[in-house]
Design an enzyme around this catalytic site. Structure first.
Site, PDB file in Angstrom:
ATOM      1  N   SER A 190       1.293  -1.067  -0.123  1.00  0.00           N
ATOM      2  CA  SER A 190      -0.122   0.171   0.026  1.00  0.00           C
ATOM      3  C   SER A 190       0.837   1.400  -0.003  1.00  0.00           C
ATOM      4  O   SER A 190       2.026   0.787   0.621  1.00  0.00           O
ATOM      5  CB  SER A 190      -1.162   0.213   1.096  1.00  0.00           C
TER       6      SER A 190
HETATM    7  N1  SAH Z   1      -0.248  -4.621   3.449  1.00  0.00           N
HETATM    8  C1  SAH Z   1       0.610  -5.661   2.272  1.00  0.00           C
HETATM    9  C2  SAH Z   1      -0.255  -4.648   1.919  1.00  0.00           C
HETATM   10  C3  SAH Z   1      -1.083  -6.426   1.313  1.00  0.00           C
HETATM   11  S1  SAH Z   1      -2.312  -5.576  -0.738  1.00  0.00           S
HETATM   12  C4  SAH Z   1       1.604  -5.010   2.190  1.00  0.00           C
HETATM   13  O1  SAH Z   1       1.395  -4.048   3.834  1.00  0.00           O
HETATM   14  O2  SAH Z   1       2.212  -5.239   1.589  1.00  0.00           O
HETATM   15  C5  SAH Z   1      -3.577  -7.365   0.313  1.00  0.00           C
HETATM   16  C6  SAH Z   1      -2.619  -8.118   0.699  1.00  0.00           C
HETATM   17  O3  SAH Z   1      -4.259  -9.540   1.030  1.00  0.00           O
HETATM   18  C7  SAH Z   1      -2.106  -8.962  -0.588  1.00  0.00           C
HETATM   19  O4  SAH Z   1      -1.416 -10.203  -0.149  1.00  0.00           O
HETATM   20  C8  SAH Z   1      -3.426 -10.390  -0.891  1.00  0.00           C
HETATM   21  O5  SAH Z   1      -2.529 -11.646  -1.144  1.00  0.00           O
HETATM   22  C9  SAH Z   1      -4.067 -10.453   0.811  1.00  0.00           C
HETATM   23  N2  SAH Z   1      -5.288 -11.141   0.479  1.00  0.00           N
HETATM   24  C10 SAH Z   1      -6.541 -10.992  -0.299  1.00  0.00           C
HETATM   25  N3  SAH Z   1      -7.699 -11.974   0.477  1.00  0.00           N
HETATM   26  C11 SAH Z   1      -6.916 -11.859   1.501  1.00  0.00           C
HETATM   27  C12 SAH Z   1      -7.802 -13.462   2.427  1.00  0.00           C
HETATM   28  N4  SAH Z   1      -8.686 -13.440   2.182  1.00  0.00           N
HETATM   29  N5  SAH Z   1      -6.761 -13.834   3.483  1.00  0.00           N
HETATM   30  C13 SAH Z   1      -5.602 -13.013   3.539  1.00  0.00           C
HETATM   31  N6  SAH Z   1      -5.085 -12.658   2.363  1.00  0.00           N
HETATM   32  C14 SAH Z   1      -5.490 -12.159   2.140  1.00  0.00           C
END
Ligand code: SAH
Length: 239
Positions: free
Chosen positions: A86
């Site tokens: 993000s």
């Molecule tokens: N917080 C992260 C940004 C992540 S983007 C950072 O600091 O880099 C969102 C993430 O959520 C992705 O990696 C995606 O694979 C994950 N995601 C999506 N649906 C999900 C679910 N149901 N359970 C766990 N993770 C999930």
């Protein structure tokens, strides 16, 4: 090569060195400082521990080597598997909204690169983070271990169900956009706890929602329109 062209080569290298040399840690520290000033403080984030944590976490170590010079830019960046780390402001804003304190137990859904978890881990004692894409979960585990974050536990799985065995949580941060707020997460929020979650479908406006549980009642507040990768419900199909 004659002597003249050799000398010209050396002079050119000398002149261009500031532009071509690999970035060094003091450059990243300067970029981080600029990021804090221009993206975080100037946009009104005042939550002290959030500011302290974001000053510390080396965001360039959470992206691919080829993207390091852009790690402190004012936007999300790709981390593979169609996912993104993000934008710095969004991480700061979400962190400040849940108002984490030392001693809190926090759950994050969507580990991704592990950056948001690392920011939280500088503030609180224990962070649990769930990632649905196995490869991302594995690489974040390795990265966080190498960087010495021993108060973060990465779990690979579907975050929709939270972690009933560790509940209740003082705060929950969801970093992928869900169609609705998963009831198990509301259930696992402690009395007085806060959750921040982007809600909305992939191609529509998503809203960042602040959920609070007070005296057993749930209140929700729309904080701002956002754009997040979707919250998915199936394990990585390649598994
Ligand atoms: N917080 C992260 C940004 C992540 S983007 C950072 O600091 O880099 C969102 C993430 O959520 C992705 O990696 C995606 O694979 C994950 N995601 C999506 N649906 C999900 C679910 N149901 N359970 C766990 N993770 C999930």
């Amino acid at each position: 090569m004659n002597i003249l062209s050799r000398i010209t080569g050396f002079i050119l290298l000398f002149l261009l060195w500031p532009a071509v040399r690999p970035a060094m840690s003091q450059d990243y520290a300067r970029m981080r400082n600029d990021m804090m000033r221009d993206q975080i403080i100037s946009r009104g984030i005042t939550h002290r521990s959030t500011l302290q944590a974001m000053r510390k976490v080396e965001r360039h170590l959470f992206v691919d080597k080829s993207l390091r010079s852009r790690a402190y830019d004012d936007n999300p960046l790709p981390i593979g598997y169609g996912q993104t780390i993000s934008q710095p402001f969004i991480v700061a804003y979400m962190t400040s909204l849940i108002d984490p304190r030392a001693g809190d137990k926090i759950l994050e859904i969507g580990t991704g690169s592990g950056y948001q978890a690392a920011v939280l881990a500088h503030i609180t004692d224990s962070v649990y983070t769930i990632e649905i894409v196995k490869e991302l979960g594995q690489s974040a585990t390795k990265r966080l271990e190498e960087l010495g974050y021993n108060n973060i536990r990465v779990i690979i799985g579907d975050g929709y169900y939270g972690l009933p065995g560790q509940a209740p949580f003082d705060a929950i941060v969801v970093t992928a956009a869900a169609e609705h707020i998963p009831p198990p997460l509301i259930e696992q929020l402690r009395e007085g706890g806060k959750m921040v979650i982007p809600v909305g479908s992939q191609f529509m406006v998503q809203n960042l929602i602040l959920v609070e549980k007070k005296k057993g009642r749930i209140t929700t507040r729309n904080m701002m329109p956002v754009r997040f990768v979707p919250f998915t419900r199936k394990e990585n199909p390649k598994d």
